[in-house]
Design an enzyme around this catalytic site. Structure first.
Site, PDB file in Angstrom:
ATOM      1  N   GLY A  46     -51.054 -61.828  26.932  1.00 56.86           N
ATOM      2  CA  GLY A  46     -51.614 -63.569  26.600  1.00 56.86           C
ATOM      3  C   GLY A  46     -52.941 -63.716  27.478  1.00 56.86           C
ATOM      4  O   GLY A  46     -53.281 -64.629  26.376  1.00 56.86           O
ATOM      5  N   CYS A  47     -52.822 -63.133  28.535  1.00 54.58           N
ATOM      6  CA  CYS A  47     -55.013 -63.262  28.883  1.00 54.58           C
ATOM      7  C   CYS A  47     -55.427 -62.655  27.740  1.00 54.58           C
ATOM      8  O   CYS A  47     -56.315 -63.196  27.393  1.00 54.58           O
ATOM      9  CB  CYS A  47     -54.623 -62.932  29.739  1.00 54.58           C
ATOM     10  SG  CYS A  47     -53.602 -63.616  31.206  1.00 54.58           S
ATOM     11  N   THR A  48     -55.257 -61.318  27.374  1.00 53.09           N
ATOM     12  CA  THR A  48     -55.585 -60.737  26.276  1.00 53.09           C
ATOM     13  C   THR A  48     -55.884 -61.724  24.965  1.00 53.09           C
ATOM     14  O   THR A  48     -57.035 -61.555  24.195  1.00 53.09           O
ATOM     15  CB  THR A  48     -55.204 -59.539  25.691  1.00 53.09           C
ATOM     16  OG1 THR A  48     -54.960 -58.305  27.076  1.00 53.09           O
ATOM     17  CG2 THR A  48     -55.866 -58.488  25.233  1.00 53.09           C
TER      18      THR A  48
END
Length: 155
Positions: A46-48
């Site tokens: 998700g952060c990527t």
């Protein structure tokens, strides 16, 4: 959690970026508004996706004179690996003791797969040149964060 809202003064801070250089919110505000976005952990799916979306709209953000500051509790060395691998074009800041996350009111209880723990809530703030929160972004999917940001600031 006592999260900042629109109109609140943003806490001024200086943190180390992925290159171990000090980055000051106050100095960034001298160039225009600043997106301060909090994310839980570098190099997670998700952060990527969220970071890639912001990377890909750099031209739009430059047109708004907007600086992007991504903040997580990751150490500087992990941020550099994440930034290099994803070819990110903005600052990732290390908040290992989560003091800035606390100040913005984004550190608190979370639940995942039945487990309760403390961590960063994925929230974003646009800070105006006056040092006040001009936009608070809390409803988005990670893959749409960049578009929600543009829609929000462009009205």
């Amino acid at each position: 959690m006592n999260t900042l809202n629109v109109g609140d003064n943003a806490p001024m801070f200086t943190l180390q970026n992925q290159y171990d250089q000090a980055v000051s919110l106050q100095e960034c505000l001298n160039s225009g508004p600043v997106l301060v976005y909090f994310y839980p952990k570098a190099s997670t799916p998700g952060c990527t996706v969220q970071a890639q979306g912001l990377r890909d709209i750099k031209a739009d953000l430059d047109g708004l004179n907007m600086t992007v500051l991504g903040i997580s509790p990751d150490p500087v060395t992990k941020l550099l690996k994440f930034s290099d691998k994803q070819e990110l074009n903005f600052h990732l800041l290390s908040d290992e003791d989560h003091a800035i996350a606390d100040a913005f009111g984004v550190w608190g209880e979370k639940k995942f797969m039945g487990k309760v723990y403390d961590g960063i809530h994925r929230l974003s703030f646009v800070i105006g040149t006056d040092g006040k929160v001009s936009h608070f972004i809390n409803k988005f999917k990670t893959k749409e964060h960049h578009q929600v940001l543009l829609d929000t600031v462009n009205g």
